[in-house]
Design an enzyme around this catalytic site. Structure first.
Site, PDB file in Angstrom:
ATOM      1  N   LEU A 160       3.670  59.954  44.657  1.00 22.44           N
ATOM      2  CA  LEU A 160       4.945  60.218  43.988  1.00 22.44           C
ATOM      3  C   LEU A 160       4.705  61.043  42.735  1.00 22.44           C
ATOM      4  CD1 LEU A 160       6.512  56.633  44.255  1.00 22.44           C
ATOM      5  CD2 LEU A 160       6.586  58.499  45.933  1.00 22.44           C
ATOM      6  N   GLY A 201      -1.759  52.955  43.521  1.00 22.62           N
ATOM      7  CA  GLY A 201      -0.588  52.673  42.694  1.00 22.62           C
ATOM      8  C   GLY A 201       0.678  53.287  43.247  1.00 22.62           C
ATOM      9  N   ASP A 202       0.695  54.622  43.394  1.00 19.98           N
ATOM     10  CA  ASP A 202       1.857  55.289  43.976  1.00 19.98           C
ATOM     11  C   ASP A 202       1.426  56.174  45.142  1.00 19.98           C
ATOM     12  OD1 ASP A 202       0.508  57.169  42.497  1.00 19.98           O
ATOM     13  OD2 ASP A 202       2.306  58.167  41.737  1.00 19.98           O
ATOM     14  N   GLU A 203       0.369  55.754  45.825  1.00 21.35           N
ATOM     15  CA  GLU A 203      -0.174  56.500  46.955  1.00 21.35           C
ATOM     16  C   GLU A 203       0.101  55.751  48.253  1.00 21.35           C
ATOM     17  OE1 GLU A 203      -4.268  56.929  46.083  1.00 21.35           O
ATOM     18  OE2 GLU A 203      -3.959  58.314  44.413  1.00 21.35           O
TER      19      GLU A 203
END
Length: 294
Positions: A160, A201-203
């Site tokens: 993201l 984390g945001d992957e």
């Protein structure tokens, strides 16, 4: 034989043994030899204890077998007529109820332990925040993919853009809500055999399976970006995130997990350097699927 057939055969054999124990014990209590009555009592108690301890995981079979064995013996003892046998019959009835309660307790305990073990196994393979697969489950799921001839597997790696700014501005709780929303949207895009995982984390990683048309892979990549860039409502505020997605595809028979992850991840970094969107590794399946890729 099917498992249901084996279960039925097991139940019938158990009921036959229980009926034999009940019949033999009941006949013995019709005898005037008190020493034989002691033998019948030991036979019934030993059989009932064995059923309660060994077969409680099958409560219906256990309770039925206990009833078949104990009821005839209890009635026969009661009809012996004297106070001692009335007391013995009462003990049989109480023991039957206690054995049934023991079966119930053991069954509940075993069920709770099994459910707990299954839940622990699920949690070990699931991301605790989004409920998607984690790295372990992703690798295991990839290994279990059907390698049907004439199909392809695609791996989409994405992260993201702008997530940290949202997390810093609105707080970690809002950031968590955003990740949960991302997980839900990814699930909505999956076909039954596809896999979605949170690997950082945001992957995130999405694995498409049993694909027969190269256009479906590119369509999935753009659907993911379109879905995740649709605004989210967080903390009474509408926020947007960008998405950098890279994907690669390979024939199912040649797909290798670590290689495909590496290629898709490299493509996602290239997408991020280019300002987000979709990038693809040169698809190795074009030579083998010239019609599908056209």
């Amino acid at each position: 034989m099917t498992p249901k057939d084996w279960e039925l055969a097991h139940a019938l054999l158990t009921f036959l043994v229980a009926a034999s124990v009940g019949a033999i014990s009941a006949l013995i209590f019709r005898s005037s030899d008190f020493s034989l009555h002691v033998l019948a009592t030991a036979l019934l108690f030993g059989y009932a204890a064995g059923v309660a301890s060994r077969m409680s995981v099958r409560p219906l079979i256990s309770v039925t077998a206990l009833t078949i064995a104990a009821v005839p013996t209890t009635i026969s003892a009661a009809f012996a007529g004297d106070a001692a046998h009335w007391l013995l019959a009462t003990m049989f009835a109480v023991f039957l109820l206690a054995a049934m309660q023991s079966v119930s307790h053991v069954y509940r305990t075993a069920s709770q332990q099994i459910l707990l073990r299954l839940e622990m196994e699920r949690l070990a393979r699931a991301d605790p925040l989004t409920g998607l697969a984690n790295r372990i489950a992703l690798r295991e799921g990839f290994s279990g993919i059907s390698r049907t001839t004439g199909t392809m597997i695609a791996v989409h790696c994405l992260d993201l853009d702008g997530f940290k700014a949202i997390n810093d501005r609105l707080g970690h709780a809002a950031g968590d809500d955003l990740l949960i929303g991302v997980g839900a949207r990814l699930r909505d895009l999956l076909e039954p055999h596809d896999i979605a995982a949170r690997v950082g984390g945001d992957e995130f990683v999405v694995v498409q399976t049993e694909v027969r048309n190269a256009a479906d892979i590119e369509r999935m990549a753009h659907d993911i970006v379109r879905s995740l860039t649709t605004p989210f409502n967080l903390s009474n505020e509408t926020v947007r995130v960008g998405v950098s997605l890279g994907y690669t595809a390979e024939t199912a028979k040649d797909a290798e997990f670590s290689t495909m992850i590496r290629l898709a991840d490299a493509a996602s970094y290239r997408a991020k350097r280019n300002g987000g969107g979709v990038e693809k590794e040169p698809p190795s399946f074009e030579e083998e699927f010239p019609v599908a890729a056209a």
